[in-house]
Design an enzyme around this catalytic site. Structure first.
Site, mmCIF file in Angstrom:
data_model
loop_
_atom_site.group_PDB
_atom_site.id
_atom_site.type_symbol
_atom_site.label_atom_id
_atom_site.label_comp_id
_atom_site.label_asym_id
_atom_site.label_seq_id
_atom_site.Cartn_x
_atom_site.Cartn_y
_atom_site.Cartn_z
ATOM 1 N N LYS A 88 -33.171 -16.195 -4.450
ATOM 2 C CA LYS A 88 -32.195 -15.438 -5.596
ATOM 3 C C LYS A 88 -31.719 -16.581 -6.393
ATOM 4 C CE LYS A 88 -31.207 -11.218 -3.567
ATOM 5 N NZ LYS A 88 -32.243 -11.412 -2.105
ATOM 6 N N CYS A 97 -30.782 -2.983 -1.952
ATOM 7 C CA CYS A 97 -31.543 -4.181 -2.716
ATOM 8 C C CYS A 97 -32.014 -3.783 -1.236
ATOM 9 C CB CYS A 97 -30.091 -4.875 -2.626
ATOM 10 S SG CYS A 97 -28.934 -5.199 -4.019
ATOM 11 N N HIS A 136 -30.734 -11.442 -7.908
ATOM 12 C CA HIS A 136 -31.121 -10.963 -7.652
ATOM 13 C C HIS A 136 -31.767 -9.205 -8.253
ATOM 14 C CE1 HIS A 136 -30.701 -8.217 -4.602
ATOM 15 N NE2 HIS A 136 -29.224 -7.914 -3.790
ATOM 16 N N GLU A 183 -26.084 -14.270 7.815
ATOM 17 C CA GLU A 183 -27.583 -13.820 7.582
ATOM 18 C C GLU A 183 -27.733 -16.207 8.728
ATOM 19 O OE1 GLU A 183 -31.296 -13.897 4.683
ATOM 20 O OE2 GLU A 183 -29.672 -14.165 4.001
ATOM 21 N N HIS A 243 -31.870 -13.499 2.570
ATOM 22 C CA HIS A 243 -31.930 -12.276 1.172
ATOM 23 C C HIS A 243 -31.291 -13.104 0.642
ATOM 24 C CE1 HIS A 243 -30.470 -8.544 -0.856
ATOM 25 N NE2 HIS A 243 -28.958 -9.008 0.156
ATOM 26 N N PHE A 248 -26.612 -3.054 0.263
ATOM 27 C CA PHE A 248 -25.592 -2.225 -0.163
ATOM 28 C C PHE A 248 -25.564 -0.619 1.212
ATOM 29 C CE2 PHE A 248 -23.035 -3.277 -3.800
ATOM 30 C CZ PHE A 248 -22.965 -4.877 -3.067
#
Length: 418
Positions: free
Chosen positions: A338, A166, A343, A317, A306, A404
């Site tokens: 998002k 991502c 996403h 975060e 994110h 990831f």
């Protein structure tokens, strides 16, 4: 060696809430959700039955039939976003432009997943005899969008793809920034695209318990920082940006949206899919971007997080933001776009960078929608810009993208002053 300055001269986007930059930005400010029932495939036997698709997308509106058949959907999105950015910038309008010095760095976290899925399914449902299309490999590979953009526009500068889940397109933007600063090119068409709303994409993320199953209320499925969030919402689309050396842009009279101030990268070195519980990698990349920009933490006005709407990530975060920024964290307008777009995986970094650039340009922070219940594990004294867009002066905006494998990337954009 004196580093070159890098500015933004063109933007392009095709997203679940707008098929161009103007519509995308308007929908962000209005707080529009792009989530709806999946139409691309039959979801009857799937746990998740909704996603953020690009609405009413017809490839024939952009490509002739023969051409469209050679591109996976993710590459189509890439070509469309890049084309809008190129046209917006006008960088190729002069026939004497040096295309040897303009490159393409385009990202995709997964690449041609639909091509792979359909081709393998067609093969395995037969008697085992290979029946693969000759375009199977070039349609599937994650670098082919970058190649197609380069070929279409005759761009012979550095040309490659970045893949870091991502964080992929944030890495692409970071690389473009650094190549121009080091005078390896005068401009890049950079960004990323993804089209993973397929049986294997949705099924795979369902198996990981990573995506929302709020099928009774898709519009509110993406709930960043909300107590009842249950996973991210899959999305597709792409974002393209023209990064250009400042003097080159000024010499041709280009409009300039913002300046690229800094970029930071890090690795969590912790877990295959989970972020470091103290947000250590996130702190490292944000701090690296701030140091790279030559500013202080107090200069940051806005953070596009994110913020995926996952149970763990949305806790980590804000922890990282508070640990790095201290008391100044409470002066920053934080958001998660998002909540509206879903996403876009490998395309997220580019699409969210466009939001951050336009926030810096327009002094308006898009909202984080779908917040209903505060999570006691998140410091809700932070300003998450819930519900409605907020106007404020934004000199420096920071955008985070994490992937990831522990891949972390932060980019900082600032108001352009010659």
């Amino acid at each position: 060696m004196e580093l070159k300055r890098v500015v933004i001269t063109g933007l392009g986007a095709i997203t679940p809430i707008g098929k161009n930059v103007v519509d995308y930005w308007a929908a962000l400010i209005a707080g529009v959700s792009g989530a709806a029932p999946i139409t691309i495939f039959d979801t009857a036997k799937f746990k998740t039955k909704f996603a953020c698709e690009v609405k009413d997308f017809d490839a024939k509106e952009y490509f002739d039939r023969k051409e469209a058949r050679k591109y996976d959907r993710y590459a189509q999105f890439g070509l469309i976003a890049a084309e809008e950015a190129i046209n917006d910038s006008g960088i190729l309008n002069n026939p004497s432009v040096d295309r040897d010095r303009i490159g393409v760095i385009w990202a995709s976290g997964i690449g041609g997943l639909n091509t792979f899925h359909q081709s393998v399914k067609e093969h395995t449902l037969g008697d085992g005899t290979p029946r693969f299309n000759p375009f199977f490999i070039p349609m599937m590979i994650a670098d082919i969008a970058s190649g197609h953009i380069s070929i279409k526009h005759g761009l012979r500068g550095p040309n490659f793809a970045t893949v870091s889940a991502c964080a992929s397109s944030a890495n692409a933007l970071s690389d473009a920034f650094n190549y121009i600063r080091l005078n390896k090119a005068v401009a890049f068409i950079t960004g990323g695209s993804e089209a993973a709303i397929t049986e294997s994409g949705v099924g795979g993320f369902n198996a990981m318990h990573a995506i929302s199953t709020r099928n009774d209320d898709p519009k509110t499925g993406s709930r960043p920082f909300d107590k009842d969030r249950d996973g991210f919402v899959m999305a597709e689309g792409g974002g393209g940006i023209i990064f250009e050396e400042m003097e080159h842009a000024l010499a041709r009279g280009a409009k300039i949206y913002a300046e690229v101030a800094g970029a930071g990268l890090s690795g969590d070195a912790y877990h295959m899919t989970s972020p470091h519980p103290e947000g250590y990698g996130a702190q490292l990349c944000m701090k690296a971007a701030i140091d790279d920009a030559g500013i202080t933490i107090e200069d940051i006005d806005h953070i596009n997080t994110h913020g995926t709407s996952t149970p763990v990530g949305d806790i980590v975060e804000p922890i990282a933001i508070i640990k790095l920024f201290g008391d100044h964290a409470y002066n920053i307008n934080i958001n998660s776009t998002k909540s509206m777009t879903g996403h876009l995986l490998g395309g997220a970094g580019a699409v969210e960078a466009i939001s951050t650039i336009l926030t810096v340009l327009n002094d308006v922070i898009p909202p984080t929608i779908n917040h209903f219940t505060d999570d006691p594990e998140i410091d809700n004294k932070l300003n998450f810009t819930y519900h409605k867009a907020q106007e404020r002066k934004v000199n420096y905006g920071l955008t985070n993208t994490f992937g990831f494998g522990g891949h972390n990337a932060s980019l900082i954009f600032k108001k352009f002053v010659k």
